[in-house]
Design an enzyme around this catalytic site. Structure first.
Site, PDB file in Angstrom:
ATOM      1  N   HIS A  35     -15.403 -16.254  29.850  1.00  0.00           N
ATOM      2  CA  HIS A  35     -16.116 -15.023  29.513  1.00  0.00           C
ATOM      3  C   HIS A  35     -17.492 -15.111  30.160  1.00  0.00           C
ATOM      4  O   HIS A  35     -18.460 -15.532  29.535  1.00  0.00           O
ATOM      5  CB  HIS A  35     -16.231 -14.878  27.998  1.00  0.00           C
ATOM      6  N   GLU A  67     -12.531 -12.609  30.490  1.00  0.00           N
ATOM      7  CA  GLU A  67     -12.998 -11.681  29.475  1.00  0.00           C
ATOM      8  C   GLU A  67     -14.371 -11.138  29.852  1.00  0.00           C
ATOM      9  O   GLU A  67     -15.134 -11.773  30.584  1.00  0.00           O
ATOM     10  CB  GLU A  67     -13.149 -12.390  28.123  1.00  0.00           C
ATOM     11  N   HIS A 108     -10.730 -15.776  18.278  1.00  0.00           N
ATOM     12  CA  HIS A 108     -12.074 -15.878  17.713  1.00  0.00           C
ATOM     13  C   HIS A 108     -12.033 -16.650  16.401  1.00  0.00           C
ATOM     14  O   HIS A 108     -11.494 -16.186  15.410  1.00  0.00           O
ATOM     15  CB  HIS A 108     -12.754 -14.523  17.504  1.00  0.00           C
TER      16      HIS A 108
END
Length: 260
Positions: free
Chosen positions: A49, A80, A210
């Site tokens: 990310h 991401e 997450h």
């Protein structure tokens, strides 16, 4: 044990390796070495990310990992980020170099956001995101890249994600992780299971991520149907500091296997 026999793929997010490296100017620990060890241990993919401020993953890392994944044709590369910031630049450049990622996960982060903490609000009347996302999803498809939208566990939003052209959703699992082991765990699992069913009924694949860890992952996968991929970074890298990458990845794969 090989990861390919499992129903849910494990993609390792290596952002926290980069965060530690960036605290000094010695270029250690190596992000590509960490990814290699995770792949050798059986992880089915690598996730990054890259945020605009490069506080962890840097542009160089994105391209070096893409080059690394060329040697692992049966594994996946997931990038991401917010498609309105820097994500699409990476997707376009990698595709132009013949190293397109397998998946782009669109996340509605602000530029300075500490960590991802909510999904796209696609079902709200007049949402600007709907029409802004549609052409970017189409562009990813034209480049041969699968698109997953980072979403809260809200069943009513799944049809809207599919209508935009998304291939998958990634369910934001922090509310479940926070409830695990407490009185609200069963309620949260029911909520996520309903969202996953709604996604599948709409024709979407289901990812999740997450704050998933070795303690809560098996319970989640047993209760939530058809999760195709979990993306795990913070907890996995923290575990690896104590156990090493190889044993850590294998332990997460065991958690997945126990759920199956």
């Amino acid at each position: 044990m090989t990861a390919m026999t499992l129903t849910t793929a494990l993609s390792v997010n290596v952002n926290k390796v980069a965060l530690l490296r960036n605290s000094r100017h010695l270029d250690i620990p190596s992000v590509t070495r960490a990814a290699t060890l995770c792949l050798q241990a059986g992880a089915q993919g690598i996730t990054v990310h890259p945020r605009p401020d490069e506080r962890h993953i840097r542009a160089r890392d994105v391209y070096e990992l893409a080059e690394l994944l060329k040697a692992w044709p049966d594994r996946e590369y997931n990038i991401e980020g917010n498609p309105f910031h820097n994500l699409m630049d990476f997707i376009r450049e990698l595709a132009g170099r013949g190293m397109r990622p397998h998946q782009a996960t669109f996340v509605p982060d602000s530029e300075g956001q500490f960590t991802s903490d909510h999904g796209w609000q696609l079902y709200e009347p007049g949402s600007r995101d709907v029409e802004r996302l549609r052409p970017l999803i189409a562009e990813c498809h034209a480049l041969g890249v699968r698109v997953s939208l980072f979403m809260d566990a809200e069943p009513q939003a799944m049809a809207a994600a599919k209508a935009l052209g998304a291939d998958r959703v990634e369910l934001y699992t922090e509310p479940y992780a926070a409830a695990h082991g407490g009185a609200d765990q069963a309620t949260q699992l029911q909520r996520f299971a309903a969202a996953a069913r709604a996604a599948r009924d709409a024709g979407l694949g289901v990812n999740a991520g997450h704050d998933l860890n070795r303690d809560n992952l098996t319970d989640f996968l047993r209760a939530v149907p058809g999760v195709q991929e979990v993306s795990i970074g913070h907890a996995l890298i923290a575990d690896a500091l104590e156990l090493g990458y190889t044993d850590t990845v294998r332990d997460y794969l065991r958690c997945i296997q126990h759920a199956a």
